[in-house]
Design a protein around this motif. Structure first.
Motif, PDB file in Angstrom:
ATOM      1  N   ALA A  39       0.810  -1.217   0.000  1.00  0.00           N
ATOM      2  CA  ALA A  39       0.000   0.000   0.000  1.00  0.00           C
ATOM      3  C   ALA A  39       0.836   1.257   0.000  1.00  0.00           C
ATOM      4  N   ALA A  40       2.144   1.132   0.064  1.00  0.00           N
ATOM      5  CA  ALA A  40       2.971   2.333   0.144  1.00  0.00           C
ATOM      6  C   ALA A  40       4.102   2.251  -0.853  1.00  0.00           C
ATOM      7  N   SER A  41       4.378   3.380  -1.497  1.00  0.00           N
ATOM      8  CA  SER A  41       5.490   3.447  -2.446  1.00  0.00           C
ATOM      9  C   SER A  41       6.803   3.455  -1.676  1.00  0.00           C
ATOM     10  N   SER A  42       7.890   3.194  -2.411  1.00  0.00           N
ATOM     11  CA  SER A  42       9.202   3.158  -1.781  1.00  0.00           C
ATOM     12  C   SER A  42       9.502   4.491  -1.115  1.00  0.00           C
ATOM     13  N   GLY A  43       9.938   4.445   0.162  1.00  0.00           N
ATOM     14  CA  GLY A  43      10.295   5.661   0.885  1.00  0.00           C
ATOM     15  C   GLY A  43       9.128   6.327   1.580  1.00  0.00           C
ATOM     16  N   GLN A  44       7.914   5.889   1.349  1.00  0.00           N
ATOM     17  CA  GLN A  44       6.750   6.498   1.990  1.00  0.00           C
ATOM     18  C   GLN A  44       6.503   5.894   3.360  1.00  0.00           C
ATOM     19  N   VAL A  45       5.932   6.729   4.224  1.00  0.00           N
ATOM     20  CA  VAL A  45       5.487   6.269   5.537  1.00  0.00           C
ATOM     21  C   VAL A  45       4.010   6.633   5.658  1.00  0.00           C
ATOM     22  N   ILE A  46       3.166   5.631   5.856  1.00  0.00           N
ATOM     23  CA  ILE A  46       1.722   5.845   5.930  1.00  0.00           C
ATOM     24  C   ILE A  46       1.267   5.648   7.376  1.00  0.00           C
ATOM     25  N   GLU A  47       0.492   6.613   7.877  1.00  0.00           N
ATOM     26  CA  GLU A  47      -0.092   6.492   9.209  1.00  0.00           C
ATOM     27  C   GLU A  47      -1.576   6.161   9.059  1.00  0.00           C
ATOM     28  N   ILE A  48      -2.026   5.126   9.774  1.00  0.00           N
ATOM     29  CA  ILE A  48      -3.421   4.701   9.729  1.00  0.00           C
ATOM     30  C   ILE A  48      -4.008   4.832  11.139  1.00  0.00           C
ATOM     31  N   LYS A  49      -5.145   5.472  11.238  1.00  0.00           N
ATOM     32  CA  LYS A  49      -5.851   5.603  12.518  1.00  0.00           C
ATOM     33  C   LYS A  49      -7.282   5.120  12.335  1.00  0.00           C
ATOM     34  N   SER A  50      -7.771   4.349  13.299  1.00  0.00           N
ATOM     35  CA  SER A  50      -9.130   3.818  13.213  1.00  0.00           C
ATOM     36  C   SER A  50      -9.916   4.213  14.462  1.00  0.00           C
ATOM     37  N   PHE A  51     -11.222   4.498  14.266  1.00  0.00           N
ATOM     38  CA  PHE A  51     -12.090   4.943  15.348  1.00  0.00           C
ATOM     39  C   PHE A  51     -13.425   4.195  15.261  1.00  0.00           C
ATOM     40  N   PRO A  52     -13.995   3.818  16.414  1.00  0.00           N
ATOM     41  CA  PRO A  52     -15.272   3.099  16.382  1.00  0.00           C
ATOM     42  C   PRO A  52     -16.433   4.026  16.029  1.00  0.00           C
TER      43      PRO A  52
END
Length: 775
Positions: free
Chosen positions: A371-384
């Motif tokens: 899900a992420a290209s080279s060098g990318q950092v993805i932050e995922i947050k989930s809420f009810p």
């Protein structure tokens, strides 16, 4: 009356109620006051022949004989009934009957009170209540119902509710409106517009409309031959938004009760306006929220409990190169990983699954993968996302690319480290300027005391001691900056606590109180690193008390433990803002900070140093009361005391000078310099003492010629505050501000703060003479 009692006669005639005395056999009046005639509209002679029981109309719910005639027959009693007057109009009345004697003859006295207004008010309230009971979800229908009741009850030709919508006057509620009536119109000239525009919470009544200015400007007046108008503004949110009105094609004067009913009806419409506008606002908010979600740069997706995508914004879809209709209904793991099973089945961390199981928000940072290209950092947050019963029905997931954010944070941390060094340098500069003041002052003074070798020797010795102090300050800075593994030696901690704390409070409005045990055990430690720990803790306390205050530093030996070893217990306590309970476990984490300034490394560094020394550091805090840090270090009975800290042509004048400075070396050299210049001098440590001494000497008749004040006094009143008090005592006071902070706005604009001159530290004897001579 045959027995004509003067007082009774006055009360009888002046009573606000109708009073009559009747013959119980014939029910004919024996006597009556004028109120009876006013109430029923008869002439005196005409009423004298009338049986009052015959005036009674049918009362609601009971025959007339059971009321008025009944209590006359009984000779006593009370009832509410209706009387018909000479014009045939009905009056609601309350009648009270009791027996009286008139010249030895038994009669009945009747007291009649008109309660028509009360009954009409009750009827109107009942009408409004009935209207409310019939209200439905249709606001316009509810408003029309109220308008109808108003028109009916006030017997109007027409009733309307008109509201201002933008630049149009719109008729929302109508009763008996003419067929050709314009529902919307430009507001200018209309009476209802004026009722709204005037913004007063009182009704507007206009009689003889055909003769008023509105006959020319309001087209409805002449079109429908209107002669009377009564209107009441309707308010929403404190602003008039509409007008409820009744109009007549005849001349009429509404009663006070009529106008009160109109006001009550307007208040009822205001309730409907509030509901109407609340629903409009809700629809706008829903549309607004949808637009916000769609315009987010971050991806937003709603995933149900079966891991199917319910909705997704454009940013989330762009991340995968798909359209919303290609994603909705698909399972999230099919889109993200192309897998048939949820990602946690393959051992991957899944924030959606964690939120569904725990009911709490979850987060994940993913640096690489499908899900992420080279060098990318993805932050995922989930809420009810819960329903009305609190059950989780879906999960909201936010995704954002934080690659640039992490790089920026690293850059900001480097900047913060430089800023911390700048703050430290400022405190050092303040301390050095005080030391240099002593050095330069002693040397400058010795030049002009060459005729007295003993004085010159003393001045040079004082200058030398100050130079030694400057050397030690430099050494402290060097040891403070050293990191890495501790280079331990046996040290006495008492002196270190005082020096490190004083170092950290330089230039602040905070002072330290010490409570150190006399038999304090030595410790084996890296002096520079341990100084850094105390410096960080004290600096943390200083920042928690921006308005100034006192830091309490204590040290004592612990009781021997089971193995016979002892610990040295140190505490640093402030009375600042405190730390929230939920953050106490995080304060030793690297880069964690609750302050606007600071890198968040101070407490983390302190924790690491103490642990490397075999000790422990803990914290306790109460919001609004303060924070206490506890440091325990292994004691070492074999210790040694550290070495003690060592310590031209002139413009002369006359007079008494008051010197205020917290540093003794500055006070000593300043007093000596003033005496060399020909002045008498007295010295104090802070602004409070300066104000008190200035006032006392003035009262004694030996006032000061001028005052020299230090700008910053740790833990006390400085020059900036003291000059305000001095000016209140003596508006002509000549005050000189003296400080090592040359960049302070008070130094740059001293006259704006009430000072007459400025003397920057360090200064020479000649400079002092010139400044004082120029006052």
């Amino acid at each position: 009356m045959k027995n004509d009692n003067g007082l009774y006669r006055v009360l009888f005639e002046q009573s606000p109620d109708a009073i009559l005395v009747i013959d119980p056999d014939t029910s004919l009046p024996v006597c009556f006051n004028d109120r009876v005639l006013d109430l029923l509209g008869y002439g005196r002679d005409e009423f004298a022949a009338i049986n009052i029981a015959h005036c009674e109309a049918s009362a609601p719910g009971a025959p007339s004989e059971a009321l008025l005639a009944g209590i006359i027959k009984c000779g006593a009693g009370e009832c509410e009934t209706m009387l018909r007057d000479s014009r045939g109009e009905l009056k609601y009345v309350r009648v009270s009957v009791h027996s009286v004697e008139d010249g030895g003859q038994s009669c009945l006295q009747m007291v009649i009170t008109d309660i028509s207004k009360k009954k009409r008010a009750e009827d109107r309230l009942r009408l409004l209540n009935d209207s409310f009971l019939n209200f439905g979800p249709d606001f316009v229908g509810n408003i029309n119902l109220i308008t109808k009741e108003v028109g009916n009850f006030m017997e109007a030709t027409c009733a309307m509710y008109n509201r201002l919508e933008g630049d149009l006057l719109c008729s929302v509620g109508q009763w008996h409106a003419p067929p050709d009536f314009k529902i919307t119109d430009r507001p200018a000239g209309h009476i209802c517009y004026d009722v709204i525009r005037r913004g007063q919470r009182t009704p507007l009544f206009i009689a003889h409309l055909d003769e008023s200015p509105y006959a020319a400007c309001d087209p409805n007046v002449s079109r429908y031959h209107l002669k009377t108008y009564a209107g009441m503004p309707v308010f929403w949110g404190g602003v008039a938004v509409g007008s409820l009105c009744v109009v007549y094609d005849r001349d009429i004067v509404p009663s006070e009760a009529d106008m009160s009913f109109l006001a009550m009806a307007a208040a009822a419409i205001a309730v409907e306006e509030a509901r109407w506008r609340a629903e409009e606002k809700l629809r706008e908010q829903q549309s607004f929220t949808g637009n916000i979600i769609e315009s987010l740069d971050n991806g937003l997706v709603v995933i149900d409990t079966d891991y199917r995508i319910v909705t997704a914004n454009s940013a989330y879809c762009r991340h995968f190169g798909l359209k919303p209709d290609e994603m909705i209904g698909q399972r999230c793991h099919e889109i993200v990983y192309g897998s048939e099973l949820p990602c946690f089945r393959y051992g991957r961390d899944c924030p959606v699954q964690r939120t569904l199981e725990s009911g709490q928000p979850a987060s994940l940072i993913r640096q690489q993968g499908e899900a992420a290209s080279s060098g990318q950092v993805i932050e995922i947050k989930s809420f009810p996302l819960r329903d009305g019963a609190g059950k989780i029905i879906a999960v909201i997931e936010l995704t954002s690319d934080i690659t640039d954010k992490l790089k920026l944070e690293e850059h900001e941390r480097n900047i913060e480290k430089l800023e911390s060094l700048g703050i430290l340098a400022g405190g050092i500069a303040h301390d050095f300027n005080n030391i240099l003041t002593s050095i330069l002052g002693n040397i400058s003074l010795s030049r002009f005391q060459a005729h007295d070798p003993a004085k010159v020797l003393q001045r040079l010795e004082d200058a030398e001691n100050a130079a030694v102090r400057a050397k030690e300050l430099t050494q402290q800075l060097l040891t403070f900056a050293r990191g890495g593994e501790p280079v331990k030696k046996v040290i006495r901690i008492g002196g270190l606590l005082r020096e490190a704390a004083g170092f950290a409070t330089h230039g602040s409005a905070v002072k330290c109180d010490f409570a150190l045990a006399d038999d304090l055990c030595p410790v084996r430690a890296d002096e520079g690193q341990l100084s850094q720990v105390i410096h960080n803790l004290v600096l943390n306390a200083v920042q928690a008390m921006p308005e100034g205050g006192t830091i309490s530093i204590a040290a004592d030996n612990s009781a021997p433990m089971a193995d016979g070893k002892r610990m040295v217990e140190i505490s640093v306590a402030d009375t600042g803002t405190g730390i929230p309970k939920h953050l106490l476990q995080k304060i030793f984490d690297p880069y964690f900070t609750t302050k606007q300034q600071g890198s968040g490394l101070g407490l983390a560094t302190s924790y690491s140093i103490v642990k490397k020394h075999g000790g422990n550091i803990t914290v306790e805090s109460i919001m609004g009361k303060g924070t206490i840090f506890h440091v325990s270090l292994p004691a070492d009975e074999q210790g040694e005391e550290p070495e003690p800290v060592a310590r031209q042509e002139l413009t002369r004048g006359k007079g008494r000078i008051l010197v205020m400075d917290d540093e003794e070396i500055v006070r000593v050299i300043t007093k000596a310099s003033l005496e060399e210049l020909g002045y008498q001098a007295e010295c104090v440590e802070n602004g409070t003492e300066a104000v008190e001494l200035y006032q006392r000497r003035a009262a004694e008749g030996t006032p000061f010629t001028a005052v020299i004040m230090d700008l910053t006094i740790p833990g006390g009143v400085g020059g900036k505050e003291a000059i305000i008090m001095l000016l209140q005592i003596d508006p002509k006071v000549k005050a000189v501000v003296s400080s090592g902070y040359a960049s302070d706005p008070v130094m740059a604009n001293y006259r704006d703060y009430g000072f007459s001159a400025v003397l920057s530290k360090p200064y020479r004897l000649q400079e002092m003479g010139e400044v004082l001579g120029g006052l």
